[in-house]
Scaffold this motif. Structure first.
Motif, PDB file in Angstrom:
ATOM      1  N   HIS A 104      48.141  54.052  36.452  1.00  0.00           N
ATOM      2  CA  HIS A 104      49.099  53.235  37.193  1.00  0.00           C
ATOM      3  C   HIS A 104      48.583  52.934  38.606  1.00  0.00           C
ATOM      4  CE1 HIS A 104      52.239  53.109  34.172  1.00  0.00           C
ATOM      5  NE2 HIS A 104      52.050  54.407  33.943  1.00  0.00           N
ATOM      6  N   ASP A 105      47.717  53.795  39.121  1.00  0.00           N
ATOM      7  CA  ASP A 105      47.087  53.495  40.412  1.00  0.00           C
ATOM      8  C   ASP A 105      46.199  52.256  40.304  1.00  0.00           C
ATOM      9  OD1 ASP A 105      48.294  55.593  41.719  1.00  0.00           O
ATOM     10  OD2 ASP A 105      46.588  56.967  41.499  1.00  0.00           O
ATOM     11  N   ASP A 106      45.587  52.056  39.134  1.00  0.00           N
ATOM     12  CA  ASP A 106      44.773  50.858  38.928  1.00  0.00           C
ATOM     13  C   ASP A 106      45.632  49.595  39.005  1.00  0.00           C
ATOM     14  OD1 ASP A 106      42.407  52.304  38.543  1.00  0.00           O
ATOM     15  OD2 ASP A 106      42.798  52.542  36.394  1.00  0.00           O
ATOM     16  N   VAL A 107      46.843  49.669  38.472  1.00  0.00           N
ATOM     17  CA  VAL A 107      47.760  48.528  38.540  1.00  0.00           C
ATOM     18  C   VAL A 107      48.103  48.222  39.994  1.00  0.00           C
ATOM     19  CG1 VAL A 107      50.069  47.701  37.959  1.00  0.00           C
ATOM     20  CG2 VAL A 107      48.711  48.915  36.243  1.00  0.00           C
ATOM     21  N   ALA A 108      48.384  49.266  40.759  1.00  0.00           N
ATOM     22  CA  ALA A 108      48.697  49.074  42.178  1.00  0.00           C
ATOM     23  C   ALA A 108      47.500  48.471  42.917  1.00  0.00           C
ATOM     24  CB  ALA A 108      49.096  50.407  42.807  1.00  0.00           C
ATOM     25  N   HIS A 109      46.303  48.927  42.568  1.00  0.00           N
ATOM     26  CA  HIS A 109      45.085  48.398  43.197  1.00  0.00           C
ATOM     27  C   HIS A 109      44.882  46.932  42.821  1.00  0.00           C
ATOM     28  CE1 HIS A 109      40.543  49.165  44.154  1.00  0.00           C
ATOM     29  NE2 HIS A 109      41.126  48.391  45.043  1.00  0.00           N
ATOM     30  N   LYS A 111      47.174  44.740  42.170  1.00  0.00           N
ATOM     31  CA  LYS A 111      48.117  43.935  42.946  1.00  0.00           C
ATOM     32  C   LYS A 111      47.640  43.783  44.389  1.00  0.00           C
ATOM     33  CE  LYS A 111      52.142  45.201  40.143  1.00  0.00           C
ATOM     34  NZ  LYS A 111      53.448  45.922  40.104  1.00  0.00           N
ATOM     35  N   GLU A 112      47.111  44.850  44.945  1.00  0.00           N
ATOM     36  CA  GLU A 112      46.630  44.803  46.332  1.00  0.00           C
ATOM     37  C   GLU A 112      45.448  43.845  46.474  1.00  0.00           C
ATOM     38  OE1 GLU A 112      44.919  47.873  49.767  1.00  0.00           O
ATOM     39  OE2 GLU A 112      45.268  48.580  47.719  1.00  0.00           O
ATOM     40  N   GLU A 138      53.521  41.324  35.547  1.00  0.00           N
ATOM     41  CA  GLU A 138      54.961  41.435  35.784  1.00  0.00           C
ATOM     42  C   GLU A 138      55.769  41.247  34.503  1.00  0.00           C
ATOM     43  OE1 GLU A 138      58.585  39.214  38.260  1.00  0.00           O
ATOM     44  OE2 GLU A 138      56.487  38.616  38.606  1.00  0.00           O
ATOM     45  N   LYS A 141      54.678  43.673  31.352  1.00  0.00           N
ATOM     46  CA  LYS A 141      54.444  45.007  31.908  1.00  0.00           C
ATOM     47  C   LYS A 141      54.382  46.082  30.829  1.00  0.00           C
ATOM     48  CE  LYS A 141      56.380  48.185  35.386  1.00  0.00           C
ATOM     49  NZ  LYS A 141      56.553  49.345  34.497  1.00  0.00           N
ATOM     50  N   ASP A 145      51.740  49.123  30.447  1.00  0.00           N
ATOM     51  CA  ASP A 145      52.217  50.509  30.473  1.00  0.00           C
ATOM     52  C   ASP A 145      51.806  51.265  29.214  1.00  0.00           C
ATOM     53  OD1 ASP A 145      53.364  50.133  32.932  1.00  0.00           O
ATOM     54  OD2 ASP A 145      55.411  49.866  32.176  1.00  0.00           O
TER      55      ASP A 145
END
Length: 252
Positions: A104-109, A111-112, A138, A141, A145
């Motif tokens: 899930h950190d990869d998803v956040a990255h 988006k960033e 989005e 998702k 997930d």
């Protein structure tokens, strides 16, 4: 009008997932539902969104393959760090998730990096590439997930689905000669007029003439019109040619 399962093309939002087919809403745009004759498309993804035609689409692999094609282009360009390295990061992270090794950190990255590219890339390609990826992350998702939580590949990863790619721009698509318009405009902007002329002559040798008498259908598709008015694409074309003449340069 096109019959779609899901679409975010040009900020349109159509979502027919889970609805009976006789209750589906249609897209207001004519989207490429087929290719090579009557072969049905499963999805269409590009600079202004994504359109899904097949309910069995693998959204994770679709995003990954799209990023892979952009990454090849961005490495060849290399004009700005956000566009070049951002493309590499997008592909690496999306492929990692599609393989079933993501977090899930990869998803956040993702988006960033996408937000950084959209804000700071030098060209419109770099600015717009992340949009359909963010749309898929989005609205599909649950597929991302599943790959992450179950640590399993996406449902069609490594399958026989074929992806057809074309790096283009709306103005280039409208040009009968398919001149690389973004490239010659960048040459003018950077005041490297020889590069501008070279980009024009890749597909159309008559830069002097076409820069004066072209009916410029490209300007009808110019995305700048979304803000104020189209760029004077035809007039910019002549600058490289006139520079060559004014400085008595040899034909390139």
């Amino acid at each position: 009008m096109s019959r779609v399962v899901f679409s975010t093309w040009r900020d349109e939002f159509v979502d027919n997932r889970g609805k009976p087919s006789d209750q589906w809403s249609e897209s207001g745009f004519k989207l490429p539902e087929t290719y090579d004759g009557d072969t049905k498309s499963k999805a269409f993804i590009g600079w202004d969104g994504v359109a899904i035609f097949d309910e069995d689409i693998d959204a994770v692999e679709l995003a990954s393959q799209y990023a892979a094609q952009y990454q090849e282009y961005s490495e060849a360009c290399g004009r700005c760090a956000p566009g070049r390295w951002g493309g590499r990061i997008l592909y690496d992270l999306l492929d990692k998730i599609a393989r079933g090794e993501g977090t899930h950190d990869d998803v956040a990255h993702l988006k960033e990096v996408s937000e950084t590219m959209m804000a700071t890339s030098k060209c419109e390609i770099g600015k717009t590439v992340p949009k359909p990826i963010l749309d898929l992350m989005e609205h599909y998702k649950e597929q991302f997930d599943t790959c992450i939580d179950a640590q399993q590949p996406s449902k069609h990863y490594g399958g026989d689905t074929s992806y057809i790619a074309k790096v283009t721009a709306p103005c280039t698509d409208m040009c009968p000669a398919h001149v690389d318009i973004p490239a010659y405009i960048e040459g003018v902007r950077d005041m490297i007029f020889t590069d501008s002329l070279a980009a024009t002559r890749q597909t159309m040798p008559l830069a002097h003439t076409c820069g004066r008498v072209c009916p410029h259908p490209c300007e009808d598709a110019c995305r700048r019109a979304n803000l104020d008015e189209p760029i004077s694409i035809m007039e910019l074309k002549r600058l490289g040619a006139d520079y060559e003449t004014d400085h008595a340069l040899p034909w390139q």
